[in-house]
Every structure is written in structure tokens, then in C-alpha cells.
Design a protein around this motif. Structure first.
Motif, PDB file in Angstrom:
ATOM      1  N   ALA A 213       0.836  -1.194   0.000  1.00 35.83           N
ATOM      2  CA  ALA A 213       0.000   0.000   0.000  1.00 35.83           C
ATOM      3  C   ALA A 213       0.869   1.243   0.000  1.00 35.83           C
ATOM      4  O   ALA A 213       2.050   1.193   0.343  1.00 35.83           O
ATOM      5  N   MET A 214       0.254   2.328  -0.422  1.00 36.48           N
ATOM      6  CA  MET A 214       0.957   3.608  -0.422  1.00 36.48           C
ATOM      7  C   MET A 214       0.086   4.629   0.296  1.00 36.48           C
ATOM      8  O   MET A 214      -1.114   4.715   0.049  1.00 36.48           O
ATOM      9  N   LEU A 236      -1.786   7.584  -8.970  1.00 39.45           N
ATOM     10  CA  LEU A 236      -2.793   6.530  -9.174  1.00 39.45           C
ATOM     11  C   LEU A 236      -2.328   5.524 -10.224  1.00 39.45           C
ATOM     12  O   LEU A 236      -2.514   4.312 -10.076  1.00 39.45           O
ATOM     13  N   CYS A 239       0.182   3.348  -8.570  1.00 42.87           N
ATOM     14  CA  CYS A 239      -0.455   2.342  -7.706  1.00 42.87           C
ATOM     15  C   CYS A 239      -1.058   1.220  -8.538  1.00 42.87           C
ATOM     16  O   CYS A 239      -1.033   0.049  -8.141  1.00 42.87           O
ATOM     17  N   CYS A 240      -1.611   1.587  -9.677  1.00 48.45           N
ATOM     18  CA  CYS A 240      -2.187   0.570 -10.554  1.00 48.45           C
ATOM     19  C   CYS A 240      -1.085  -0.354 -11.082  1.00 48.45           C
ATOM     20  O   CYS A 240      -1.182  -1.572 -10.992  1.00 48.45           O
ATOM     21  N   GLU A 242       1.859  -0.916  -9.922  1.00 50.35           N
ATOM     22  CA  GLU A 242       2.593  -1.662  -8.891  1.00 50.35           C
ATOM     23  C   GLU A 242       1.654  -2.454  -7.981  1.00 50.35           C
ATOM     24  O   GLU A 242       2.105  -3.056  -7.011  1.00 50.35           O
ATOM     25  N   ARG A 243       0.362  -2.406  -8.274  1.00 51.40           N
ATOM     26  CA  ARG A 243      -0.641  -3.124  -7.472  1.00 51.40           C
ATOM     27  C   ARG A 243      -0.561  -2.740  -5.992  1.00 51.40           C
ATOM     28  O   ARG A 243      -0.361  -3.564  -5.120  1.00 51.40           O
ATOM     29  N   LEU A 244      -0.717  -1.457  -5.756  1.00 57.57           N
ATOM     30  CA  LEU A 244      -0.728  -0.963  -4.377  1.00 57.57           C
ATOM     31  C   LEU A 244      -2.101  -0.395  -4.054  1.00 57.57           C
ATOM     32  O   LEU A 244      -2.738   0.217  -4.913  1.00 57.57           O
ATOM     33  N   LEU A 246      -4.073   2.505  -2.449  1.00 57.11           N
ATOM     34  CA  LEU A 246      -3.729   3.878  -2.096  1.00 57.11           C
ATOM     35  C   LEU A 246      -4.545   4.284  -0.870  1.00 57.11           C
ATOM     36  O   LEU A 246      -5.777   4.182  -0.861  1.00 57.11           O
ATOM     37  N   VAL A 281      -7.892   0.459  -9.409  1.00 57.77           N
ATOM     38  CA  VAL A 281      -7.084   0.939  -8.294  1.00 57.77           C
ATOM     39  C   VAL A 281      -7.912   0.880  -7.019  1.00 57.77           C
ATOM     40  O   VAL A 281      -9.025   1.404  -6.959  1.00 57.77           O
ATOM     41  N   LEU A 283      -8.668   2.111  -3.438  1.00 59.88           N
ATOM     42  CA  LEU A 283      -8.421   3.381  -2.766  1.00 59.88           C
ATOM     43  C   LEU A 283      -9.233   3.426  -1.485  1.00 59.88           C
ATOM     44  O   LEU A 283     -10.396   3.039  -1.460  1.00 59.88           O
TER      45      LEU A 283
END
Lengths: 492, 537
Positions: A213-214, A236, A239-240, A242-244, A246, A281, A283
Motif C-alpha cells: 500500500a501507499m 494513481l 499504484c495501478c 505496482e498493485r498498491l 492507495l 485501483v 483506494l
């Protein structure tokens, strides 16, 4: 001799590792000094009512009536409460099952979650689902719940800005996860460079960390920067890729002190980007009643909204929330009131706006919703810090804090070492003893190696500000006179 | 890859739209309920049963969330309650489809949701503190009692800047902690230190905090009563520790036997578990027993000897209904034995959600922490500070319940009348329900000496157990579901609290208003008869 049941050695290591500087050594020393009768200026916590901000009348009237619902049956209630406050109290009581004294749904009252969803929809222009909104006892509880669900063990990493609000570092250590730092660029007004993110993730992965997560704090705490829309898009996208998940800490969304970068929510940007990102994403956005012009910290009210979290995961989050039974109901009502304040035509509307402007002029906003006075105070502080030749300070674009960098001379660093203190802690303690100004050392938020900061809120009243800065400068001059030398300052 | 991701996302969206019943979850829950021979490790095997259809491309799915989260269960708000809520919604539309006209929630100790009225004085003070401008108005005197106004002033004077909207000290407002310490002192006859008080949002966060400090891994064990309030099992699971059960003896009125504690402690040690603490719930939840002072002394000695932290859940301290029992705090018992700070580590939890006040929605409570070294105390403070502070109105209310009106105060008489009214009614309700339950075929029920619950044992016929198995559900859950569907009465199956394997119970609160009790008894009796007629061996 019996065994000691719980001594320091046998404590959970995660607890020992956790640091929370906002209420740490400086704060404790300040409280001691206050007890001894010294005047302390608490600029360590973003706690506006403690610094004299008056609460808005209308929400307090509504909640007072909900606290004492028997007043609603009293024929004289109209003598001291306006009709719209009475109506609103009845409205919120009708959303509860048993008033303020009954546990609510563990996610919060459905009726209030609906009002929050409507607020988000008005703000962003995209639909929001009340089923994906959970009310919490302050935003911190929400962050803890979510991180608890994400972090499995120390191999799970969470990307956190440095400097950061220490809730994140503290919670990640308590839960036994790994904080993966990404550095904000101080020389670029605390900008977020996606290349730094990539580096941080790559480095963490090379150490066997699964980055999950970020966290973004927008507007930034303690750094005060506002993220641009373009920057949010990059984040965003990142995150997409890197599969994180947010985690968007947006508690300062009402605290903006410039016009170039108004607040824009991560959810809106995500929805603007359209498919596939808007469906991919994950979130989670956090908000609170503690900040903005409400500043109702003592109520402990907040919410989080989940986007693209699978239903069964939502159920697990619900289950964890249910163990805490429910968030406190009066703060839920504050949240309802914050997202649906009096409207034009309501009896209390004019007073509400007047108070808001008053808080604004004295504290925050002008009538356009821009924080005139805080903007001025942010300016006074930034300029004051920048007029000291060993300090540099970015302008506070948003949130409630000023975060100047202090260049400490080697002699001061040496003296700190001898005293067994981190250099910025040493500096802040000296500042406290000399002036009564209670700040938080930058080391509590994380900073680059060898670079030192302090965080102050910009909340003291405007009329007190020049005096505070005067006494700060006097202290800093004396400090530099005592510890300064001809060998220059430590540099970043 | 991209295409795959999109496909997965679409599946996810379809799932969201369809909102399927969480079958998988139920199965997991039910297998936990079915039988629970080894509670210590029962939960561990679920982690590999969580294979799911969640799209694995998303960062957070059921497959990748913290397995401790998956492990924990909290039945008080579990499956049966979800069914009840659906029934309640459907009742509004399809009134005639059910043999009852309302859902009666006996699942949770939430008195004000069942029309219990709050104590007027407390709410007057809270209203005045919520909107302090009222204190400057003359008209306020026509609407509020004089002592509530005086008390509000007193409380505001204890809050720096009279700011009820500010974060407080992370342990709670000092002046309010002074009032609580004075209240404890008055209750126990032994000194209490306001610096030992940590105010919390309800008692539960205090319990979590202590678990966090005590549990480092599954090698750390916490002795918990069985049956227990599931906060304990859930919190231990969330923190990745091991629950070490000790069984209360139902036949002798849920007595806590020291020999059982010793046996379970040894057993846990032999499995390599370091037992760190003993949780005691007094008065008991769900079991309603009130410990005798002698028993408490033995417990204190046991903890002292074995070096265990005593976690004393004393949230029902005002709820004692029988003349032959009295509540004694563990702190008082320990001090009266001559044990001080150096002898025993003791944490006592109190809440504003229970007692006669029943202010659940306020989320107020405190823990009194004694017998820890200062470095441990600092760590407790640090953990508390991460959450900044507990909510202020909950703090104010916690101070009020520990320092209610005194004789001579204007509100004293009405306060006593309200308090006695609530407590004596609870006692009558407990008695009526207990007697009614004991009349039913195959049901035995210990009296509720205290707390808010009855926990009857149901001797289920073999046919009923077989029917439950066929329905893939635990027998007591099966019974409770049938009860709900037939009567609208919501109770919690005993398996949610854990029980001696092979015995079946349910927990029923004594909280429905008194005028509803006869109807509840009738419906329950009728249901039970027809249930037995259907399944009698």
C-alpha cells in the motif's frame, strides 16, 4: 520472589519499537513546565480549540439537544434553541435506534453514512455508496483498522512519505509491518516525485519486502504541500502498475491557503481517469471532524470510504469494526452535520456563516472559503523562519503546519550527543525551556540523514504571532551565538 | 496481463453488483462453531481454508489480508444478527409473512436501544458541556437542574480553556481522572491514583491495548474463561496470541475453580506456551455469576504466584441482582490481602455502557493500571497516545458515573429513583426469564446473579443435532435460527462464547422492557414446545 508479570523485557517488541513524537518527550516536558506555572504555547498538535478557537454554535446546539432529548418535550425549549436545531436534532435522533446512548451499526448510522455519501458525490461529481463508507472514532482509528487488515508480517511494506505524520510509522510498527519510505523533495516545495517512489519500491523489493500500500497525506502533514491533479494522476497510475492500495489521508481538505492548487480528492481524480484504472485501483480515503474550520478534535469523529475493495474483504473489515461495537454516536452526528451544514434559508444559516467567517478571519477562512488569516499567519511564520540565516522554510500551502529546516552547527550537534539527545530534540527542548513554545522535532516525522527540522502548527492567534516569532528569533540567535562557530553549518 | 487484470476487475464488479451471500464466510464460521475441542489452536487452520474467488490481481483481497483478521470471530454481531436485520427490513414490507410483528434484540447488551431511558442528570450535564453557551443564559435555569449546571461548570473548569472540542491528555482529562480515582477510593476504601487511570472509548480499546502489550506471538497465551465474552477471543486472535481456556463449572453456578486454572496453565506450558495473563469477567458475561470474595483472593494469589497479569473485566460492577452476592473489585481484594504495587500487576476495566447507565453509544470507559514498572507504564501511555485521546463526552460521562449526585443535591432523589428503577426492573426481568427457561423441557439455567445475561443450557435431542448437521450448522445455531424465524427473538448461540464440547447454550439478554417480558416468555415457551415436538427422540 514472584516473577514479574509484565516487565519491559517481555513487552511486545512492536510496542517498544513504536514511536509517536507528537505526544512524546517534548510534549511531556511542556506539560511539566505548564504545571510549574510557565506559560506554554502548544504548537505541537493540530488542536485548534485548545488554542482558543470557539466551536460553531449550530452543531453544538443540535448535539446538546440529542444529549438531552427530554428537552425536546419541554415547551420552553424554543427559548434557547432555534427551530432548525430542534428539527435537526429530531432528524438525527430518528436515525438512531435509542439515541446517543445506544450502540449503532458497527459501520456507523446508516442515515449518516448516506449523508456522507451525498457530500462526497457533491464534492467529486461521482456516485458514492454508503455501504462502502465506515464511520470511525477519528480518522486515526480508521487508518489503524485498514492497516491491521493489510499487514500480515514484517515482509509487508507500506509506502509512507518522509516526512510523515507519525500515526503511520507508529501504527506500522505496532502491527509489525515494514515502513517503506519515499522522500518528499524539500527543495521542490515538498513535491512528490514518482521516480522516488519507483526507487523506494525497487529497493524494498530487493530486500524481499512485498509492498502492499501507499500512503499519501494531501494536504501534507507536517509538510503542508498540496498535490496537483497531474501529480495525483501519476500516483494513481503508479499504484495501478505496482498493485498498491492507495490510502488517501485527506483530513486537511478544507485547509488550503493558496489558489493555485485547490484540494482535489484522489477519488475524483481516479474516476476522472476512467476505466480501466477507475475500476482497478483500490483506494481508501480518510476524513475527520477534527480539522477544517470545525476543529472538533475532542469528538473523535471520522470516516473512510472504500473504492474497489472486494465485498468479502469489506465484510472482514466490517467484522473487525464490529469487535469495537460502534464508533461514538455523538461524533457520528457531528460528521453528519459537517457534511450537511445549514443551508441558505435555514434560521441558523446566517449565524453559521458569520461564525465561519469569524473563525476564518480570526483563524482560517474568508467568505470564499479560503483561509485568509491562516494564510497570513502561515506567511508570518514562513517569513519569520526564513529571516533566520540558519533556517529555510517552505510556504504552508495547506494543512496546519510549518516545517522549517534548521541547520545546526557541529558544536550544537556535539552538545546534543553529549546530552544523549537527537540534535533536533535538543534544539526543541532548549526552545521550549527558553520561550515556552512547544514544537515537535523533525526526527519524529522522519527526515533525510543529517538534516534537522521542527514542526509547529500555524494555529496561535494572529495577534500573538509576531510576538511568538520575535521570541523564537531571539532564542535562535542566542542558540547560534552559543553553539555557532566559523566552520559553517551542517548541510543537507 | 492487462487483459487478465481487466477481466478480473470485471468479475469483481459483477460480484459487487450481485452482492452474494458470503457462503464461504459462513462455512468458515460454522466449522468453528461445530465443535471446538482445542480452542488454543482452533483458529489456526482457517488460514489455509481461505482460498477464494477474489481477484488475485487486486492488492487487497481475502487471500492477502492479515490472516489474524480472518481468524477472529465476534458472534454477538454475527450471522444471526444479520439474518435478524434482514427480517426486520422485510417485516416493514411483508407484515403478514411472519408469525410475529417485531424483532426483539436479546443478542447484545445495548439497553437504550430497547427503550431504557438515560439518567437525566448525566444527560443534563452532557448537554451543557456540549453547548457551553447555554451556561450564560438565564433561561437555562428553567430547563436544567441547579446541580447539573454547577457540575457542568465544575467539569468545564477542569478542561484547559473549557474546550470540549480539543484533544485531551492521552490518558484523559486530569480533573476527570481525579473524580474517577476518588470514586474508586470511595468504592474500595483503598487509595486510587489518577495517574493510573487511562480513559478509553469504551472498555474494549483498553482490552486491545493490553493484549497488544502482552502478546508477541502465538507462544504468548492468555487464560480466558469459557464461556467468555468474545471480545477476548477476537482480540487474542487479532494480535496473534493463543487463548488458553479455563472452564467455568456450570453445575455449581459457573464457579471458577483454582484447580482448573492450574491444570490449564500446566497444560499450556507443556505445549510451549508462555501464559502472560489471566482474564476474569466479574460479574460474568455471558454467565452472570458474581465471584465470592474468597474465590477472588485465591485468584489473586494464583496470579501473584504464577506471575500473571490479572485482567479484571469489571464492567458489570453495578449489575448485581441477588442479596447474597456483592461486587468486590479485584483491586480492593488485593489491597485488603496486603498486596501492593510490587506484588501484583492488575488492570481493571470499567465502561459506561453497562450498569444502570447503559450509555453504549457514548463509548466511554477507563482502565486502572496498577503494579507495573514505570517503563512499562510509559509504553502503555505511548500506545494510548497514538490514538491521541478518547472522546470527551465519553470521558465526562465516565467521571459522572464514578461521582454521581450525592444526598442533598437537587437531583439526588430523582437520580436514585431512576437508578433503582432500572436495577430493580433488571433483577425482576432476570428472575422471570430464568424461571421461565427452567420450566422448559431439557433446559437448565443458572440464575443471573449479575451482569445482563442468561446463559441457559439446552439439552438438544439427537434428532435436532442430526438436523443441524444436515443443515451444516452448529446445533445451538440451528436452535437459535429456528427461534428467530418462529418468534423474532434474537439470541446468540453458545458456540459464539465457546462452551464445554458437546453442550449447547444460548445467551439471552435481560434487557427488553418489562412489559414485553410476558410475551417473550410465551413465545419462547411455545417455540420450545413445538421444537421439542418436532425433534424429541
Amino acid at each position: 520472589m514472584s516473577l514479574k508479570a509484565l516487565d519491559y523485557e517481555t513487552l511486545n517488541e512492536n510496542v517498544k519499537n513504536c514511536q509517536y513524537a507528537v505526544r512524546g518527550e517534548l510534549y511531556l516536558r511542556a506539560s511539566e513546565l505548564q504545571k510549574e506555572g510557565k506559560k506554554i504555547i502548544f504548537t505541537n498538535v493540530g488542536n485548534p480549540h485548545a488554542l482558543g478557537q470557539k466551536p460553531l454554535t449550530f452543531p453544538r446546539q443540535v448535539v446538546a439537544l440529542c444529549q438531552a432529548p427530554f428537552l425536546l418535550d419541554n415547551p420552553n425549549v424554543g427559548m434557547i434553541f432555534p427551530a432548525d436545531a430542534i428539527a435537526r436534532a429530531k432528524h438525527y435522533l430518528s436515525l438512531t435506534s435509542g439515541g446517543l446512548g445506544a450502540y449503532s451499526d458497527s459501520r456507523g448510522l446508516p442515515g449518516v453514512r448516506k449523508e456522507v455519501a451525498e457530500f462526497i458525490q457533491r464534492r467529486d461529481g461521482y456516485p458514492s455508496d454508503p455501504e462502502l463508507i465506515f464511520l470511525t472514532d477519528g480518522a486515526s482509528k480508521g487508518v489503524m483498522q485498514i492497516l491491521n487488515c493489510i499487514i500480515r508480517d514484517q515482509k509487508d511494506g507500506i509506502l509512507v512519505p518522509v516526512p510523515q505524520y507519525p500515526l503511520y510509522s507508529a501504527t506500522i510498527s505496532l502491527l509489525g509491518g515494514t515502513l517503506v519510505p519515499y522522500y518528499l523533495e524539500e527543495t521542490d516545495n515538498w513535491g512528490l516525485d514518482v521516480n522516488n517512489l519507483r526507487q523506494s519500491v525497487a529497493q524494498a523489493r530487493s530486500q524481499g519486502i512485498t509492498v502492499r500500500a501507499m500512503v499519501i497525506i494531501n494536504p501534507g502533514n507536517p509538510t503542508g504541500q498540496c498535490l496537483s491533479e497531474a501529480n495525483l494522476r501519476e500516483i494513481l497510475k503508479f499504484c495501478c502498475d505496482e498493485r498498491l492500495v492507495l490510502l488517501g489521508d485527506e483530513v486537511y481538505q478544507q485547509n488550503i491557503y493558496q489558489d493555485e492548487r485547490p484540494f482535489i480528492s484522489s477519488k475524483k481524480v481516479l474516476m476522472d481517469m476512467g476505466e480501466p484504472l477507475s475500476k482497478e485501483v483500490q483506494l481508501i480515503s480518510f476524513h475527520t471532524v477534527s480539522k477544517g474550520y470545525w476543529g472538533e478534535c475532542g469528538q473523535r469523529g471520522g470516516y473512510f470510504e472504500m473504492t474497489n475493495i472486494p465485498p468479502r474483504t469489506v465484510e472482514e473489515i466490517y467484522k473487525v469494526a464490529s469487535i469495537a461495537l460502534s464508533p461514538n454516536v455523538s461524533a457520528q452526528i457531528f460528521m453528519g452535520l459537517m457534511v450537511s451544514p445549514p443551508k441558505p434559508g435555514d434560521i441558523s444559516y446566517d449565524q453559521f456563516v458569520r461564525e465561519r467567517i469569524k473563525i476564518s478571519q480570526k483563524r482560517y477562512f474568508n467568505s470564499k472559503g479560503i483561509l485568509e488569516s491562516l494564510r497570513r499567519r502561515a506567511r508570518i511564520m514562513t517569513d519569520g523562519f526564513n529571516s533566520c540565516k540558519n533556517l529555510v522554510c517552505n510556504f504552508t500551502e495547506g494543512a496546519m503546519y510549518s516545517f522549517p529546516q534548521i541547520k545546526l552547527p557541529p558544536k550544537a550537534i556535539q552538545a546534543a550527543k553529549q546530552a544523549g539527545k537527537v540534535p533536533d530534540v535538543f534544539y526543541c527542548l532548549k526552545l521550549l525551556e527558553a520561550t515556552g513554545i512547544s514544537t515537535v522535532p523533525g526526527s519524529g516525522f522522519g527526515q533525510k540523514e543529517g538534516v534537522f527540522h521542527l514542526r509547529t502548527t500555524i494555529l496561535p492567534a494572529e495577534e500573538e504571532m509576531p510576538e511568538i516569532m520575535e521570541s523564537f528569533k531571539k532564542f535562535n540567535d542566542e542558540f547560534m551565538f552559543q553553539y555557532g562557530d566559523n566552520f559553517g553549518y551542517s548541510r543537507m | 496481463m492487462r487483459r487478465f487484470v481487466i477481466g478480473q476487475a470485471k468479475n469483481l464488479i459483477d460480484q459487487t453488483r450481485r452482492r452474494p451471500r458470503p457462503h464461504h464466510n459462513n462455512i468458515r464460521l460454522l466449522s468453528l462453531l461445530a465443535s471446538d475441542p482445542t480452542p488454543v489452536s482452533s483458529s489456526r487452520f482457517f488460514s489455509d481454508m481461505t482460498g477464494s474467488d477474489s481477484p488475485s490481481s487486486l492488492p487487497v483481497t481475502l487471500d492477502s489480508i492479515n490472516p489474524n483478521v480472518l481468524k477472529c470471530e465476534y458472534a454477538v454481531r454475527g450471522e444471526i444478527v444479520n439474518i435478524a436485520q434482514k427480517l426486520q427490513d422485510d417485516l416493514k414490507i411483508n407484515k403478514d409473512a411472519y408469525p410475529f410483528d417485531e424483532i426483539i434484540y436479546c443478542n447484545i447488551g445495548n439497553p437504550q436501544s430497547l427503550s431504557q431511558q438515560p439518567i437525566t442528570f448525566f444527560r443534563e450535564v452532557l448537554a451543557l458541556c456540549s453547548h457551553t453557551a447555554l451556561l450564560d443564559r438565564d433561561e437555562t435555569h428553567a430547563l436544567f437542574s441547579a446541580d447539573s449546571i454547577a457540575r457542568a461548570w465544575k467539569i468545564l473548569d477542569q478542561i484547559p480553556g473549557k474546550a470540549t472540542g480539543a484533544y485531551s491528555h492521552s490518558q484523559g482529562i486530569k480533573g476527570l481522572r481525579d473524580a474517577i480515582a476518588a470514586g474508586i477510593e470511595a468504592r474500595d476504601g483503598f487509595p486510587a491514583d489518577p495517574n493510573d487511570i487511562f480513559m478509553t472509548d469504551g472498555a474494549s480499546p483498553g482490552v486491545h491495548m493490553m493484549m497488544q502489550l502482552l502478546i508477541s506471538s502465538e507462544k504468548d497465551g492468555i487464560l480466558c474463561p469459557i464461556p467468555q465474552y468474545p471480545l477476548y477471543s477476537a482480540s487474542i486472535a487479532l494480535h496473534g496470541g493463543s487463548l488458553v481456556p479455563y472452564y467455568l463449572d456450570e453445575a455449581s453456578g459457573w464457579v471458577l475453580e483454582i484447580s482448573e486454572l492450574k491444570k490449564q496453565l500446566e497444560d499450556a506450558k507443556s505445549k510451549g506456551i508462555t501464559v502472560r495473563a489471566l482474564a476474569v469477567i466479574n460479574p460474568g458475561n455471558p454467565t452472570g455469576q458474581v465471584l465470592s470474595e474468597e474465590n477472588q483472593r485465591d485468584i489473586v494469589d494464583f496470579c501473584k504466584k504464577e506471575g500473571l497479569v490479572l485482567l479484571a473485566d469489571e464492567v458489570y460492577q453495578e449489575n448485581v441482582y441477588v442479596p447474597d452476592k456483592k461486587f468486590h473489585s479485584f483491586k480492593k481484594v488485593a489491597r485488603s490481602m496486603g498486596y501492593g504495587e510490587k506484588d501484583i500487576s492488575l488492570v481493571s476495566f470499567q465502561s459506561i455502557s453497562k450498569g444502570y447507565y447503559g450509555e453504549c453509544g457514548k463509548r466511554g470507559g477507563y482502565m486502572e493500571v496498577t503494579g507495573f514498572t514505570s517503563d512499562v507504564r510509559e509504553q502503555i501511555y505511548k500506545v494510548a497516545s497514538v490514538n491521541l485521546c478518547s472522546n470527551i463526552s465519553g470521558q465526562i460521562l465516565a467521571s459522572l458515573v464514578m461521582s454521581p449526585p450525592k444526598p442533598g443535591d437537587e437531583s439526588y432523589e430523582s437520580y436514585i429513583a431512576e437508578k433503582e428503577g432500572i436495577l430493580s426492573s433488571m433483577a425482576r426481568r432476570a428472575k422471570t426469564l430464568e424461571e421461565a427457561l427452567n420450566k422448559l423441557e431439557g433446559i437448565t439455567c443458572n440464575r443471573a446473579e449479575g451482569a445482563m445475561y442468561l446463559f441457559p443450557c439446552i439439552n438438544l435431542p439427537k434428532k435436532a443435532i442430526a438436523a443441524a448437521e444436515a443443515a451444516k450448522t452448529a446445533p445451538d445455531t440451528f436452535y437459535c435460527k429456528r427461534l428467530l424465524n418462529a418468534t423474532g427473538i434474537v439470541v446468540v448461540p453458545g458456540s459464539g462464547f465457546r462452551q464445554v464440547p458437546g453442550t449447547w447454550h444460548f445467551r439471552c439478554t435481560i434487557l427488553p422492557q418489562e412489559d414485553k417480558i410476558p410475551a417473550i416468555v410465551n413465545r419462547l415457551t411455545e417455540f420450545h414446545k413445538s421444537f421439542m415436538d418436532e425433534f424429541r427422540d
